[in-house]
Each structure stands twice: as structure tokens, then as C-alpha cells.
Scaffold this motif. Sequence first.
Motif, PDB file in Angstrom:
ATOM      1  N   UNK A  59      72.317  -1.928  -5.328  1.00  0.00           N
ATOM      2  CA  UNK A  59      72.566  -2.269  -3.934  1.00  0.00           C
ATOM      3  C   UNK A  59      71.366  -3.046  -3.408  1.00  0.00           C
ATOM      4  N   UNK A  60      71.650  -4.185  -2.784  1.00  0.00           N
ATOM      5  CA  UNK A  60      70.595  -5.064  -2.278  1.00  0.00           C
ATOM      6  C   UNK A  60      70.647  -5.044  -0.757  1.00  0.00           C
ATOM      7  N   UNK A  61      69.542  -4.625  -0.163  1.00  0.00           N
ATOM      8  CA  UNK A  61      69.422  -4.517   1.295  1.00  0.00           C
ATOM      9  C   UNK A  61      68.473  -5.610   1.783  1.00  0.00           C
ATOM     10  N   UNK A  93      60.389  -6.963  10.408  1.00  0.00           N
ATOM     11  CA  UNK A  93      59.721  -8.243  10.653  1.00  0.00           C
ATOM     12  C   UNK A  93      60.762  -9.349  10.548  1.00  0.00           C
ATOM     13  N   UNK A  94      61.163  -9.949  11.671  1.00  0.00           N
ATOM     14  CA  UNK A  94      62.214 -10.968  11.656  1.00  0.00           C
ATOM     15  C   UNK A  94      61.921 -12.168  10.750  1.00  0.00           C
ATOM     16  N   UNK A  95      60.672 -12.379  10.383  1.00  0.00           N
ATOM     17  CA  UNK A  95      60.297 -13.494   9.495  1.00  0.00           C
ATOM     18  C   UNK A  95      60.381 -13.115   8.015  1.00  0.00           C
ATOM     19  N   UNK A  96      60.610 -11.855   7.731  1.00  0.00           N
ATOM     20  CA  UNK A  96      60.595 -11.367   6.353  1.00  0.00           C
ATOM     21  C   UNK A  96      61.750 -11.934   5.533  1.00  0.00           C
ATOM     22  N   UNK A  97      61.454 -12.232   4.284  1.00  0.00           N
ATOM     23  CA  UNK A  97      62.466 -12.650   3.302  1.00  0.00           C
ATOM     24  C   UNK A  97      62.667 -11.553   2.253  1.00  0.00           C
ATOM     25  N   UNK A  98      62.111 -10.372   2.499  1.00  0.00           N
ATOM     26  CA  UNK A  98      62.139  -9.288   1.523  1.00  0.00           C
ATOM     27  C   UNK A  98      63.545  -8.736   1.317  1.00  0.00           C
ATOM     28  N   UNK A  99      63.748  -8.247   0.100  1.00  0.00           N
ATOM     29  CA  UNK A  99      64.970  -7.549  -0.277  1.00  0.00           C
ATOM     30  C   UNK A  99      64.560  -6.201  -0.859  1.00  0.00           C
ATOM     31  N   UNK A 108      66.730   4.899 -14.969  1.00  0.00           N
ATOM     32  CA  UNK A 108      68.138   5.112 -14.616  1.00  0.00           C
ATOM     33  C   UNK A 108      68.396   4.986 -13.125  1.00  0.00           C
ATOM     34  N   UNK A 109      67.370   5.162 -12.309  1.00  0.00           N
ATOM     35  CA  UNK A 109      67.530   5.008 -10.867  1.00  0.00           C
ATOM     36  C   UNK A 109      66.182   4.631 -10.270  1.00  0.00           C
ATOM     37  N   UNK A 110      66.245   4.066  -9.063  1.00  0.00           N
ATOM     38  CA  UNK A 110      65.004   3.714  -8.395  1.00  0.00           C
ATOM     39  C   UNK A 110      65.228   2.812  -7.206  1.00  0.00           C
ATOM     40  N   UNK A 111      64.128   2.481  -6.546  1.00  0.00           N
ATOM     41  CA  UNK A 111      64.128   1.567  -5.406  1.00  0.00           C
ATOM     42  C   UNK A 111      62.867   0.718  -5.492  1.00  0.00           C
ATOM     43  N   UNK A 112      63.047  -0.582  -5.266  1.00  0.00           N
ATOM     44  CA  UNK A 112      61.897  -1.497  -5.230  1.00  0.00           C
ATOM     45  C   UNK A 112      62.129  -2.544  -4.137  1.00  0.00           C
ATOM     46  N   UNK A 113      61.025  -3.024  -3.594  1.00  0.00           N
ATOM     47  CA  UNK A 113      61.066  -4.069  -2.569  1.00  0.00           C
ATOM     48  C   UNK A 113      60.448  -5.340  -3.144  1.00  0.00           C
TER      49      UNK A 113
END
Length: 163
Positions: free
Chosen positions: A138-140, A148-154, A7-12
Motif C-alpha cells: 500500500x502506497x500512501x 508538509x504540502x511541498x513533500x513528495x514523500x511516499x 514479510x512486512x514493514x513500512x518505509x518512507x
Amino acid sequence: MNPIFPASGTRRFETAEETQSFGQELGRALEAGDVVILDGPLGAGKTTFTQGIARGVGVKGRVTSPTFVIAREHRPLIDGPVLIHVDAYRLIGEDGSGDPIGELDALDLDTALEDAVVIAEWGGGLVEQITQSYLLIQIDRETAVLEDPESQARIFTWNIIEA
């Protein structure tokens, strides 16, 4: 929504493939009547994520951004819900004027909810008016870039909201 999905969470997620895989995981848990609101800046990965959801739900057709058509409907491959992919930003208009609720009503999404899964990009503050409960994602994309300025992570954070 099927309780197999938390029902809730956070993942990278470091890549578009990981983002789509997570979307597919969510898509397998979605049921007719579910509404998902995707909130995040331009280029955050909302459509990429929706492509994964479409695979998980099992619908026909290529999933692309609904920016110029406002809403796209994707029919199921076999028995299952229709996927309606909405760009709610276009309902508001470039200058912020207009009647977004009237435009949303004109799409007839409230009558389709019993047979469809609705994915709404930019839907916060608008789409939740057609349902009693929804999944807010929500997508951060900024936090990882600051590290890290090279990161493509969300970073995806989600909660089921009950009205």
C-alpha cells in the motif's frame, strides 16, 4: 519470495530514486510465481516502483504504465522469471461493469505464474483470486503532504498475505 526481504514493514521514501531503489531491493528477492499487488491513488508511484522491481528482477525493456495495454510482459536479460506488469483497474472498466475475472483469465496470468513475477497495479480485490499468497503493498502519498504540502514523500507499507 526469497526470505531476504522482510514479510512486512513500512518505509518512507522522499524521492522517486529512493522508491526505485526500494523496488530494486524487492525485485532481487522475487521469484517465479510471486504476485505483488500495488495499491495506492493515482500518481502514488506504482509504476516508478515497478521500474525498480524490473531492475532487481533483471528484465529487458523500458517499464511504463500498462494503462492502455492492460498488461506488459518483460523478458529476463539472463536466466530468471518473466515480469508481467498489469493494470487491473482497466479490467474493471470505467463504469464498473463488465467481467473483471473473465478479463483477468483472458490474460492467462494463472498459467504464467510458474514462470513469471506478476506486478498488479490497482489489483486489490481481483488479482489475489489467481494465487494462494501475494505481497500487498500500500502506497500512501497523503500523510507526508498533510505534514508538509511541498513533500513528495511516499510511505510504503507491505504484508505477505496467505489465502
